[in-house]
Every structure is written in C-alpha cells, then in structure tokens.
Design an enzyme around this catalytic site. Structure first.
Site, mmCIF file in Angstrom:
data_model
loop_
_atom_site.group_PDB
_atom_site.id
_atom_site.type_symbol
_atom_site.label_atom_id
_atom_site.label_comp_id
_atom_site.label_asym_id
_atom_site.label_seq_id
_atom_site.Cartn_x
_atom_site.Cartn_y
_atom_site.Cartn_z
ATOM 1 N N GLU A 151 0.806 -1.225 0.000
ATOM 2 C CA GLU A 151 0.000 0.000 0.000
ATOM 3 C C GLU A 151 0.838 1.274 0.000
ATOM 4 O OE1 GLU A 151 -3.042 0.026 2.984
ATOM 5 O OE2 GLU A 151 -4.026 -1.744 2.177
ATOM 6 N N GLU B 158 -5.148 -8.607 0.283
ATOM 7 C CA GLU B 158 -5.840 -8.435 1.566
ATOM 8 C C GLU B 158 -7.315 -8.189 1.302
ATOM 9 O OE1 GLU B 158 -4.337 -5.395 4.254
ATOM 10 O OE2 GLU B 158 -2.258 -5.934 3.784
#
Ligand code: GBH
Length: 470
Positions: A187, A376
């Site tokens: 991220e 995720e």
C-alpha cells in the site's frame, strides 16, 4: 406415473443444484491464503539484534496510538509461529502472505546485514514448507528502519529508495530458494498519505502537497528498484509485483457509460501509483495538480518505476468512490457518500462488496494485466464471545460472503485473479488503532496469547474446502 414424475423432478433438482455448484466455483488452481505483516504480529522487537523501526518510535510518541499500545509483543508470533502455521493448516489454506522486517535484516537500514536477521524467516519458511503452505513475502509493510528516518528523513529522500533496493537484493538472494513470489511495498498509497500527509501513521509527518508528491515518487522509485533487485538476485522464475490498495471506483449504476467513467477515474486517481508503475509516466492531470512544483525526477526514474512486473497484488476493503459519467472535463462525477451509508465496526470501513469485482476488472482491462492476487480483504468486528464462549462473528461472515461472491463473479468472467489472502489470520496490532480493532479469523487474547477460532474461521475453512463461497 406419479412416482416417475416426482423422481424426474427430483433428479432435475439435484442437477440444478450441481450446476449451481459448478457455476459458483472458483478456478481449480485458485490459491486460498491468509495475510499478516511483521510489526503487527511478531513482537520480539529487541531479539536477534533487530534495530528500531519508525513504528517503534511512533508508538512511543504520546497521542499516536488510540489505546497507547505498541507492537513490542503483539501476537508474539516470533515465538509462536509453529502454532500459527497449524492455524493456517486447520483452515486448509495453501498460501501465506507475510512481511519481512527490514530492521531485522539491516538494523541500521543499510551497511552490513545482521547475521541473525533472516534466522526467524528461515525457520518460518521451513515450517511452512513442511506444512505444504506456499510463502508470499512482502518486502516492506511500513516498518522502515528508524536509522533511515534519522539519516535521510526516510522516504522524503531517494537514498531510502536505493537502500530499499539493497535490502530487497539481499533478501531475494537469501530466501529466493524458497520464496517464489515477492511483493515489493504494501500500500504505497497509505504509507504516503497517512504517514507523510495526515501524520496518522509513522513517521507522523504532515508534508505539503508538493512535498508529498516527492515522497510518492520516491516510494514508487523504491518499488521499481526493488523489482529490479529481486529479478537480479532471486532464482529464475521468481515473480514480483506490488501490493497496492488502489483507489477503487465503482460504476454507481452499471451502464456502459458509467463503467467507462469508472475506468477513467481509476486511472486518474491512481496516477502516482499503479498508473505510473504500469504506464511509465504520470498523467497530465496529475502533474498539473500542484502546478510546477514537483515531483523532481528523470526519464530514467520512470523507466525504473515501470519495470515489468509479474502480477499485481490488490488490497480490497471498500469502495472509495461511486462514479457517474458526466459531461465535464474529467468525464466523471464522484458521488458524495450519503451520511446513511453503512460501515463495519471501524467507521472508515464502508462495505461495498462489488468493489471486489470492479477493482480487479478495471486493473486487468486498463493495463492488460494477466495475473492478479487479492493480497488483503477482511474486516474488524466487535467479536464478543457469547454465553457458550463462541465468537459468532456473523457480521464478518456476511462481509466476506458478499465480497467473495463478487470475486467469484470476476473469476467466472475471466478476470485473471489467481488467489486471495484474507486479512487477517489472527487479531493483531492494528496500527494507530492499537489492539482495539480485531481483523482476525482467530481471536487472540493478548494477555495469554491464546488463539481461538471465531465462527468466520469455519466459514473460510468451508469455502476453501468447496472452492466456492460457503
Ligand atoms: C490494510 O490497510 C493494511 O495493509 C493492514 O496492515 C491493515 O491491518 C489492514 O488494512 C486493516 O486496516 O484515516 O481513519 O480514515 C487498509 C486500508 C486505508 C485502512 C486507509 C485505513 C484510513 C483510516 N486502509 N484507511 S482513516
């Protein structure tokens, strides 16, 4: 007569059920797994000569973590990894996404590697292999060595991008015999925005928009350099890609015009991340945003950032924008979220299951990506044990069932998603929310370190066993 008819009807029904089952399956070789990250689970922050990370420092700073906790012990996975691998095995999971702590490997960020730095990961990899679980390693899940923050102001300097490449090279060389899949940075968007813009994550900086753009560029550069380092130092066939939390754009109503608008929005709103990684240039609109100020870069930087990757990892949690086609300069309108839009336990987590369909579909279509992993997906929940002691986390099951149904919609239409990593295997240190938000399939009692399956663990086990949403 009657009996014939009813048996016909019955077998018809059974066929119907079987067809439905086949139609709702995931591809045969679909990889089911769970995900974690080093600082959130390992603890043992002073063992085997690990150096401090920016998260150790940040958590020591008053006012940063809601429950004033830190990752010093976390889920003590450093010592309990064997038990945790048994938990994965009990789910029937075939893959595990974990992250490597850079400050264990290079306590000072650069220089000579800590001889004990990879011992833990060697033990972990051997145990995973003994249990038939495929490792997927993330190189950076936000735990920058504090020394690099002190010496170079961290990601505000491209010295950190270069140091990241050296670390990646070392790890790929040492673990590449067993790790076939590496993720570079987890991220980029969140580490830039929350860590350097809002100051809500480590290192807690609040930079100006143009300074932030430089950080974003340095992070993207770090990704590209790490891709090259893994290629140069891993074994032949090692695969590498990012794990990005792409800004998700959902067509508010599924018309061709809105779908097109949502694709354009995806490209623009991810300009500093996936777009530059896959296209090798920043969009004009992105460069115009802060006028002539930054980022500073060379043509060579852009070539590095867009080094060919083997897959894209996508962390998918929620819709960021519902998009409507519009006759304006950008070609779209981002619908404001009504106050009444629901959320899960964490107020930021708006459930929008169709995000799980659209994000991989947009990424595959916009950039002709041939391999995607959902790196995720999950939710926190209040997770109170009932009178019989069971945690009936039916809200988490509801969330997962709906997202996985949309993922199945994507794979059945040929969107090339090859695996799914549920966040998270077990409760852990949820960054600035400390231990207050629990994302695990397994409940962790942080006093005793006891792990207990929640009902959602049974849901996930059943889903894996059927290769279809349970
Ligand atoms: C992931 O980020 C992380 O990779 C993982 O480590 C983490 O545990 C997991 O999600 C669960 O959070 O500023 O209050 O509006 C998820 C994506 C996007 C979640 C930004 C938090 C902002 C919170 N994140 N979001 S807030």
């Amino acid at each position: 007569m009657l009996s014939t008819r009813s048996s016909l009807a019955q077998s018809g029904q059974e066929n119907g059920a079987q067809n439905r089952r086949a139609a709702s399956s995931f591809p045969n070789d679909f990889l089911w797994g769970t995900a974690t990250s080093a600082y959130q689970i390992e603890g043992a922050v002073n063992e085997d000569n690990r150096g401090p990370s920016i998260w150790d420092r940040f958590a020591q700073t008053p006012g940063t973590i809601s429950d004033r906790s830190n990752g010093d012990t976390a889920a003590n996975h450093f010592h309990l990894y064997k038990e945790d691998i048994r938990l994965m095995k009990a789910l029937g999971a075939k893959a595990y996404r974990f992250s490597i702590a850079w400050p264990r490997v290079f306590p000072e960020g650069t220089g000579s590697p800590n001889p004990k730095g990879l011992d833990f990961y060697n033990r972990l990899l051997d145990e995973l292999s003994a249990n038939g679980i495929e490792p997927f390693a993330t190189l950076y899940h936000w735990d920058l060595p504090q020394a690099l923050q002190d010496r170079h102001a961290g990601w505000t300097s491209r010295e950190t991008s270069k140091a990241f490449a050296d670390y990646a090279a070392h790890v790929a060389g040492r673990l590449g015999d067993r790790v076939k899949h590496f993720f570079t940075i987890n991220e980029c968007s969140r580490l830039v925005h929350l860590g350097h813009g809002l100051g809500a994550d480590a290192p807690g900086l609040k930079l100006s928009p143009s300074e932030l753009k430089q950080v974003r560029h340095n992070v993207a550069l770090g990704h590209g350099l790490a891709v090259q380092a893994v290629r140069a130092n891993g074994r032949t066939g090692t695969r590498v890609g990012p794990a990005e939390n792409a800004v998700s754009c959902i067509p508010a109503v599924e018309t061709p015009a809105n779908i097109r608008a949502a694709e354009m929005a995806t490209r623009e709103l991810n300009a500093g991340y996936l777009t530059v990684m896959l296209e090798g240039k920043y969009t004009d609109a992105y460069l115009a945003q802060t006028g002539k100020e930054g980022p500073k870069y060379t043509a060579e930087d852009l070539r590095i950032i867009s080094s060919p990757i083997d897959f894209i990892g996508l962390n998918v949690y929620m819709p960021d924008h519902y998009v409507v086609a519009a006759d304006n300069e950008r070609g779209f309108t981002l619908a404001p979220f009504p106050k009444s839009f629901p959320h899960m336990k964490a107020t930021w987590l708006r459930p929008g299951p169709e995000t799980m369909y659209w994000v991989p579909r947009h990424v595959a279509k916009l950039w002709n990506v041939k391999s995607i992993y959902i790196t995720e997906n999950g939710t926190s929940a209040s997770d109170q044990p009932a009178a019989d002691g069971t945690i009936y986390d039916v809200d988490r099951i509801m969330y997962l069932r709906n997202y996985l149904t949309q993922l199945q919609r994507a794979t059945s239409e040929g969107v090339p998603v090859h695996g799914y990593f549920l966040w998270s295997l077990m409760d852990n240190f949820e960054w600035s929310d400390g231990y207050a938000e629990r994302f695990g399939l397994y409940h962790v009692d942080f006093e005793t370190q006891r792990r207990t399956p929640k009902l959602s663990a049974a849901f996930y086990r059943e889903t894996i066993a059927r290769n279809a949403v349970a």
